[in-house]
Design a protein around this motif. Structure first.
Motif, short mmCIF file in Angstrom:
data_model
loop_
_atom_site.label_atom_id
_atom_site.label_comp_id
_atom_site.label_asym_id
_atom_site.label_seq_id
_atom_site.Cartn_x
_atom_site.Cartn_y
_atom_site.Cartn_z
N MET A 100 0.87 -1.17 0.07
CA MET A 100 0.03 -0.02 -0.08
C MET A 100 1.00 1.26 -0.09
O MET A 100 2.00 1.25 0.78
N LEU A 101 0.23 2.33 -0.62
CA LEU A 101 1.12 3.49 -0.76
C LEU A 101 0.29 4.85 -0.31
O LEU A 101 -0.96 4.67 -0.62
N THR A 102 0.80 5.37 0.38
CA THR A 102 0.18 6.68 0.96
C THR A 102 0.84 7.88 0.41
O THR A 102 2.20 7.82 0.60
N ILE A 103 0.19 8.86 -0.20
CA ILE A 103 0.77 9.93 -0.64
C ILE A 103 0.12 11.39 -0.13
O ILE A 103 -1.14 11.48 0.00
N SER A 104 0.79 12.18 0.21
CA SER A 104 0.45 13.30 0.94
C SER A 104 1.40 14.46 0.38
O SER A 104 2.66 14.29 -0.01
N SER A 105 1.03 15.62 0.38
CA SER A 105 1.94 16.81 -0.27
C SER A 105 1.53 18.16 0.76
O SER A 105 0.49 18.32 0.94
N ALA A 106 2.43 19.06 0.42
CA ALA A 106 2.44 20.43 1.08
C ALA A 106 3.44 21.26 0.62
O ALA A 106 4.55 20.86 0.41
N PRO A 107 2.94 22.33 0.24
CA PRO A 107 4.02 23.50 -0.49
C PRO A 107 4.93 23.98 0.49
O PRO A 107 4.50 24.12 1.68
N GLN A 108 6.10 24.19 0.13
CA GLN A 108 7.39 24.58 1.12
C GLN A 108 8.11 25.47 0.08
O GLN A 108 8.79 25.06 -0.86
N GLY A 109 8.04 26.81 0.43
CA GLY A 109 8.70 27.83 -0.39
C GLY A 109 7.95 27.49 -1.77
O GLY A 109 6.82 27.77 -2.01
N ASN A 110 8.90 27.64 -2.73
CA ASN A 110 8.52 27.55 -4.12
C ASN A 110 8.47 25.95 -4.51
O ASN A 110 8.40 25.81 -5.71
N SER A 111 8.40 25.10 -3.76
CA SER A 111 8.44 23.60 -4.24
C SER A 111 7.18 22.90 -3.56
O SER A 111 6.50 23.60 -2.37
N LEU A 112 6.87 21.74 -4.08
CA LEU A 112 5.96 20.87 -3.61
C LEU A 112 6.52 19.88 -3.11
O LEU A 112 7.05 19.01 -3.78
N VAL A 113 6.38 19.58 -1.74
CA VAL A 113 7.12 18.35 -1.05
C VAL A 113 5.92 17.36 -0.94
O VAL A 113 5.13 17.33 -0.38
N ILE A 114 6.24 16.10 -1.96
CA ILE A 114 5.30 15.19 -1.76
C ILE A 114 6.01 14.00 -0.90
O ILE A 114 6.96 13.28 -1.20
N ALA A 115 5.22 13.50 0.20
CA ALA A 115 5.66 12.34 1.12
C ALA A 115 5.03 11.14 0.77
O ALA A 115 3.83 11.26 0.68
N LEU A 116 5.89 10.26 0.78
CA LEU A 116 5.48 8.88 0.32
C LEU A 116 5.70 7.91 1.49
O LEU A 116 6.59 8.20 2.09
N ALA A 117 4.79 7.21 1.59
CA ALA A 117 4.78 5.84 2.73
C ALA A 117 4.44 4.68 2.33
O ALA A 117 3.25 4.61 1.70
N GLY A 118 5.12 3.66 2.38
CA GLY A 118 4.88 2.58 2.07
C GLY A 118 5.42 1.82 0.93
O GLY A 118 6.65 2.14 0.83
#
Length: 108
Positions: free
Chosen positions: A1-19
């Motif tokens: 299983m994969l969990t995907i979440s994201s949040a803008p930080q500065g001028n980038s989008l950080v995509i956190a992946l889990a699993g």
């Protein structure tokens, strides 16, 4: 299983992946990322802190994303790869295609 979440930080989008990132969910990851790019995100940072497996299908997804962002003068950075994941990127030659950093802060 994969969990995907994201949040803008500065001028980038950080995509956190889990699993696990495998053939069963690689297409979902690709669709999610392309939607973010279509929405205007052109600097993506992938946080692999909680990822424990990656398949060749997933590697293809990162190649597709990198090609799309290159055409938009964007960028892809990968961070927090564990030893196993780093070995997969090194052996496949993909480590040469991406900026890989130890932490999200370093990628920013």
């Amino acid at each position: 299983m994969l969990t995907i979440s994201s949040a803008p930080q500065g001028n980038s989008l950080v995509i956190a992946l889990a699993g696990r990132i495998d053939a069963a969910n690689a297409k979902n990851l690709e669709q999610y990322c392309l939607e973010q790019i279509d929405g205007g995100a052109i600097r993506l940072i992938f946080d692999f802190t909680a990822v424990n497996y990656i398949s060749s299908a997933a590697l293809r997804v990162f190649l597709v994303i990198a090609k799309r962002l290159n055409s938009l003068q964007g960028s892809v950075k990968l961070c927090a790869l564990n030893t196993l994941l780093r070995d997969v990127f090194d052996i496949s030659g993909f480590a040469k295609l991406f900026v890989i950093t130890a932490t999200v802060q370093e990628a920013l």
